[in-house]
Motif scaffolding. Structure first.
Motif, PDB file in Angstrom:
ATOM      1  N   SER A  22      -1.683  -2.457  10.839  1.00 22.86           N
ATOM      2  CA  SER A  22      -0.933  -1.341  10.420  1.00 22.86           C
ATOM      3  C   SER A  22       0.377  -1.895   9.904  1.00 22.86           C
ATOM      4  N   PRO A  23       1.413  -1.050   9.027  1.00 24.21           N
ATOM      5  CA  PRO A  23       2.459  -1.685   8.560  1.00 24.21           C
ATOM      6  C   PRO A  23       3.309  -1.962  10.150  1.00 24.21           C
ATOM      7  N   GLN A  24       3.165  -1.065  10.838  1.00 23.97           N
ATOM      8  CA  GLN A  24       4.300  -1.395  12.222  1.00 23.97           C
ATOM      9  C   GLN A  24       3.690  -2.593  13.071  1.00 23.97           C
ATOM     10  N   VAL A  25       2.426  -2.671  12.968  1.00 26.70           N
ATOM     11  CA  VAL A  25       2.131  -4.035  13.667  1.00 26.70           C
ATOM     12  C   VAL A  25       2.641  -5.345  12.732  1.00 26.70           C
ATOM     13  N   ARG A  26       2.548  -5.157  11.370  1.00 27.31           N
ATOM     14  CA  ARG A  26       2.950  -6.278  10.835  1.00 27.31           C
ATOM     15  C   ARG A  26       4.598  -6.616  11.001  1.00 27.31           C
ATOM     16  N   GLN A  27       5.266  -5.532  11.016  1.00 30.13           N
ATOM     17  CA  GLN A  27       6.831  -5.737  11.175  1.00 30.13           C
ATOM     18  C   GLN A  27       6.915  -6.468  12.579  1.00 30.13           C
ATOM     19  N   GLU A  28       6.046  -5.781  13.797  1.00 32.85           N
ATOM     20  CA  GLU A  28       6.241  -6.053  14.971  1.00 32.85           C
ATOM     21  C   GLU A  28       5.893  -7.631  15.222  1.00 32.85           C
ATOM     22  N   TRP A  54       5.591  -4.274   2.091  1.00 28.42           N
ATOM     23  CA  TRP A  54       4.552  -4.264   2.853  1.00 28.42           C
ATOM     24  C   TRP A  54       4.595  -3.741   4.346  1.00 28.42           C
ATOM     25  N   GLU A  55       5.735  -3.805   5.043  1.00 27.48           N
ATOM     26  CA  GLU A  55       5.946  -3.368   6.232  1.00 27.48           C
ATOM     27  C   GLU A  55       6.353  -1.822   6.095  1.00 27.48           C
ATOM     28  N   GLY A  56       6.470  -1.418   4.820  1.00 26.19           N
ATOM     29  CA  GLY A  56       6.786  -0.071   4.911  1.00 26.19           C
ATOM     30  C   GLY A  56       5.634   0.735   4.547  1.00 26.19           C
ATOM     31  N   GLY A  57       4.273   0.095   4.255  1.00 27.09           N
ATOM     32  CA  GLY A  57       3.189   0.911   4.008  1.00 27.09           C
ATOM     33  C   GLY A  57       2.330   0.463   2.820  1.00 27.09           C
ATOM     34  N   ARG A  58       2.979  -0.344   1.767  1.00 21.16           N
ATOM     35  CA  ARG A  58       2.468  -0.817   0.598  1.00 21.16           C
ATOM     36  C   ARG A  58       1.801  -1.981   0.954  1.00 21.16           C
ATOM     37  N   ASP A  59       0.724  -2.306   0.468  1.00 15.90           N
ATOM     38  CA  ASP A  59      -0.691  -3.261   0.668  1.00 15.90           C
ATOM     39  C   ASP A  59      -0.601  -4.334  -0.563  1.00 15.90           C
ATOM     40  N   PRO A  60      -0.521  -5.496   0.000  1.00 15.82           N
ATOM     41  CA  PRO A  60      -0.561  -6.730  -1.394  1.00 15.82           C
ATOM     42  C   PRO A  60      -2.010  -6.534  -1.879  1.00 15.82           C
ATOM     43  N   VAL A  61      -2.143  -7.362  -2.862  1.00 21.01           N
ATOM     44  CA  VAL A  61      -3.643  -7.251  -3.132  1.00 21.01           C
ATOM     45  C   VAL A  61      -3.894  -8.966  -3.682  1.00 21.01           C
ATOM     46  N   GLY A  62      -5.088  -9.104  -3.893  1.00 18.79           N
ATOM     47  CA  GLY A  62      -5.443 -10.311  -4.382  1.00 18.79           C
ATOM     48  C   GLY A  62      -5.438 -11.794  -3.501  1.00 18.79           C
ATOM     49  N   GLU A  63      -4.856 -12.690  -3.951  1.00 17.34           N
ATOM     50  CA  GLU A  63      -4.830 -14.050  -3.142  1.00 17.34           C
ATOM     51  C   GLU A  63      -3.721 -13.747  -2.189  1.00 17.34           C
ATOM     52  N   VAL A  64      -2.712 -13.205  -2.544  1.00 19.42           N
ATOM     53  CA  VAL A  64      -1.520 -12.908  -1.469  1.00 19.42           C
ATOM     54  C   VAL A  64      -1.947 -12.126  -0.383  1.00 19.42           C
ATOM     55  N   ARG A  65      -2.747 -11.207  -0.516  1.00 17.96           N
ATOM     56  CA  ARG A  65      -3.156 -10.371   0.420  1.00 17.96           C
ATOM     57  C   ARG A  65      -4.014 -11.297   1.290  1.00 17.96           C
ATOM     58  N   THR A  66      -4.963 -12.143   1.030  1.00 19.99           N
ATOM     59  CA  THR A  66      -5.620 -12.916   2.027  1.00 19.99           C
ATOM     60  C   THR A  66      -4.503 -13.904   2.846  1.00 19.99           C
ATOM     61  N   LYS A  67      -3.495 -14.349   1.903  1.00 22.43           N
ATOM     62  CA  LYS A  67      -2.557 -15.255   2.796  1.00 22.43           C
ATOM     63  C   LYS A  67      -1.729 -14.522   3.768  1.00 22.43           C
ATOM     64  N   TYR A  68      -1.655 -13.161   3.310  1.00 24.37           N
ATOM     65  CA  TYR A  68      -0.764 -12.375   4.361  1.00 24.37           C
ATOM     66  C   TYR A  68      -1.396 -12.100   5.588  1.00 24.37           C
ATOM     67  N   ARG A  69      -2.856 -11.915   5.347  1.00 24.93           N
ATOM     68  CA  ARG A  69      -3.674 -11.678   6.634  1.00 24.93           C
ATOM     69  C   ARG A  69      -3.671 -12.948   7.502  1.00 24.93           C
ATOM     70  N   ILE A 259      10.722   1.162  -3.711  1.00 23.35           N
ATOM     71  CA  ILE A 259       9.051   1.049  -4.108  1.00 23.35           C
ATOM     72  C   ILE A 259       9.226   0.138  -5.191  1.00 23.35           C
ATOM     73  N   ALA A 260       8.622  -0.985  -5.012  1.00 27.71           N
ATOM     74  CA  ALA A 260       8.821  -1.978  -6.140  1.00 27.71           C
ATOM     75  C   ALA A 260       7.344  -1.721  -7.009  1.00 27.71           C
ATOM     76  N   HIS A 261       6.587  -1.162  -6.364  1.00 24.02           N
ATOM     77  CA  HIS A 261       5.152  -1.287  -7.171  1.00 24.02           C
ATOM     78  C   HIS A 261       4.505   0.000  -7.002  1.00 24.02           C
ATOM     79  N   PRO A 262       5.103   1.145  -7.603  1.00 21.21           N
ATOM     80  CA  PRO A 262       4.203   2.396  -7.105  1.00 21.21           C
ATOM     81  C   PRO A 262       3.232   2.660  -8.156  1.00 21.21           C
ATOM     82  N   TRP A 263       2.703   3.909  -7.841  1.00 23.26           N
ATOM     83  CA  TRP A 263       1.678   4.375  -8.724  1.00 23.26           C
ATOM     84  C   TRP A 263       2.474   4.979  -9.992  1.00 23.26           C
TER      85      TRP A 263
END
Length: 527
Positions: A22-28, A54-69, A259-263
């Motif tokens: 969750s975003p809260q856990v990411r920040q913690e 990302w820590e506010g609720g938006r999720d990364p995608v693609g390769e950067v998501r894997t690196k972040y995880r 919000i840098a990448h909104p719908w």
């Protein structure tokens, strides 16, 4: 690579995306590791504002998501295994307890300024010049290399006791004499340090965001051994990432999150790969059909810093939301489907929506709608109100980019005053490319706001239109209005517009003669 290896590579990229906490856990996890957003962003190849998103609720995608995880899993594992951390003895000296300032816990919690966040300290693998004294420093505070201990800054010893110490003014910095911010370190200063007036004051006034520009220019000139052309070319090439870094610095402690990448609704997406979206920006492209009788000297005026001034505009903060049949809400901003009013002043003033051949409704931006509503009001009464059919809007503020704009403006003004063409071209590239690449661009992956791009451009066009109206109201004959910065007038324009290179001034681009002294058919002189 064999065919099977290539297939395995494809298969490895297919499947469910990595699950994220969750975003809260990411920040913690980040804060528990005492990592700054800037450190995480640098490791993942993104901006600090993206990490904040990302820590506010938006999720990364693609390769950067894997690196972040991978990073988050590593932090979680580390904290699970580190069940018995070593606690230094109170009797140990401070240097032994915290050999690295970036790894040292604060002696007491840093108290952020009202409405802001605490500055973050990170250790540097390679020392960088301190922004205060220029000597190598092993730490970076709030993005600026500097010494944590004022005694290490060699400039403080050179300040006479009777002379108040101030922050060295870098090229492009307009020094106001007021502290810009207070640098907060990972330890609490001792009372004796607080009493050291000049040294402590120098430490409390680190370089502000504008110094990023001066530092970049100095570094480029040094790298290219004073070659102005080469340094300018290098700075212009890196203008986009540097502008995004400057934006991040000016957004520290800001009241609103971006919000840098909104719908984005379909009307803001390109219809084809090389086509355009459905937004009409109301670009002026107008020339007066008939001049007043007689021969006239026409002055072509150049409006300075058109896009820079247009950064002050009402921008939607969050994701755009659809509405229909509602009156215009000045607390919100976005794009609107309207039927524009009939314009009956084409002979002397351009149409506020520009030259449009197709009749009927069209999608316009916030500045265009507000301009039409203003012109339809009791003060001007130049047209009927536009009919608003539907809108995509979000809560808005006019000051979202204000610190960013002021930092660029101050650097521009200082460069003009000092005749520093390198900084001037660099700053121009920063704000012009910032505006042009925040839409669907491969050159700026950190910010995807085509609504902002259209709004800022339209604000520049609206600003030019208002200058044409001002000229007309002051008795000048408006001859031409083009784009963001070209206004041709007949008459004594000096009493209407100040001349100069500042963003509130204009300069002469050209002068020419238009009209005729005699009647074309009788040869008689016109009255």
């Amino acid at each position: 690579m064999s065919d099977f290896d290539a297939i395995d590579s494809l298969l490895a990229g297919v499947g469910p995306e990595a699950e994220l906490p969750s975003p809260q856990v990411r920040q913690e996890l980040r804060e528990r590791a005492r990592l700054s957003k800037a450190q995480v962003a640098r490791a993942l190849g993104v901006s600090p504002s993206t990490v904040a998103a990302w820590e506010g609720g938006r999720d990364p995608v693609g390769e950067v998501r894997t690196k972040y995880r991978y990073l988050l899993d590593g932090l979680a594992t580390k904290f699970t295994t580190d069940t018995a951390p070593v606690t230094p003895s109170p009797a140990e000296p401070a240097a032994a307890q915290a050999p690295n300032a970036a790894d040292a816990p604060p002696a007491s919690p840093a108290v952020p300024e009202e409405g802001g966040e605490g500055d973050e300290v990170e250790a540097l693998a390679v020392p960088e010049p301190c922004v205060l004294c220029g000597q190598p420093a092993g730490t970076r505070v709030a993005g600026f290399a500097q010494h944590l201990d004022p005694a290490d800054c060699q400039t403080t010893a050179a300040v006479p006791p009777a002379q108040p110490a101030t922050t060295p003014v870098q090229p492009g910095t307009a020094h106001t004499g007021k502290p810009t911010s207070t640098a907060r370190t990972s330890r609490t200063p001792r009372p004796s340090e607080r009493s050291q007036g000049p040294a402590r004051r120098a430490f409390q006034e680190p370089s502000g965001p504008v110094d990023l520009i001066g530092q970049a220019v100095q570094a480029a000139l040094a790298e290219h051994h004073g070659d102005v052309e080469a340094a300018t070319a290098a700075l212009v090439k890196r203008a986009i990432p540097d502008a995004m870094r400057l934006l991040d610095e000016t957004r520290k402690g800001a009241r609103y999150d971006v919000i840098a990448h909104p719908w984005i609704p379909d009307i803001l997406k390109k219809q084809t790969s090389r086509g355009a979206d459905q937004i009409w920006e109301a670009r002026p492209k107008w020339t007066r059909r008939e001049l007043p009788p007689g021969k006239h000297e026409v002055t072509a005026l150049d409006i300075n810093g058109a896009y820079l001034s247009a950064l002050k505009t009402h921008l939607p903060l969050g994701q755009l939301e659809h509405s229909a049949g509602l009156p215009h809400d000045r607390r919100r901003a976005g794009v609107h489907l309207i039927t524009p009013p009939v314009w009956e002043h084409e002979a002397v003033l351009p149409n506020p929506i520009g030259q449009r051949d197709e009749p009927g409704p069209l999608w316009v931006t916030e500045p265009t709608l507000r301009l039409l509503l203003r012109l339809s009001g009791p003060k001007y009464g130049l047209c009927a109100p536009p009919e608003v059919h539907e809108s995509y809007t979000s809560g808005a503020t006019e000051n979202l980019l204000e610190k960013f704009r002021i930092a660029l403006k101050d650097a521009r003004d200082e460069a003009i005053e000092q005749g520093d063409e390198v900084t001037l071209e660099y700053v121009k590239a920063m704000y012009s490319k910032f505006v042009s690449t925040m839409g669907e661009s491969n050159y700026n992956r950190e910010l995807y706001r085509p609504d902002w791009m259209h709004i800022i451009r339209s604000q520049a066009f609206a600003n030019l239109w208002l200058k044409a109206l001002k000229a007309h109201d002051e008795g000048l004959a408006v001859v031409r209005a083009m784009g963001t910065d070209e206004l041709h007038v007949i008459g004594d324009w000096h009493r209407v517009f100040p001349e100069g290179r500042g963003v509130t001034e204009v300069k002469v681009k050209d002068t020419y003669t238009a009209g005729t002294d005699t009647d074309d058919t009788t040869g008689e002189e016109r009255e």
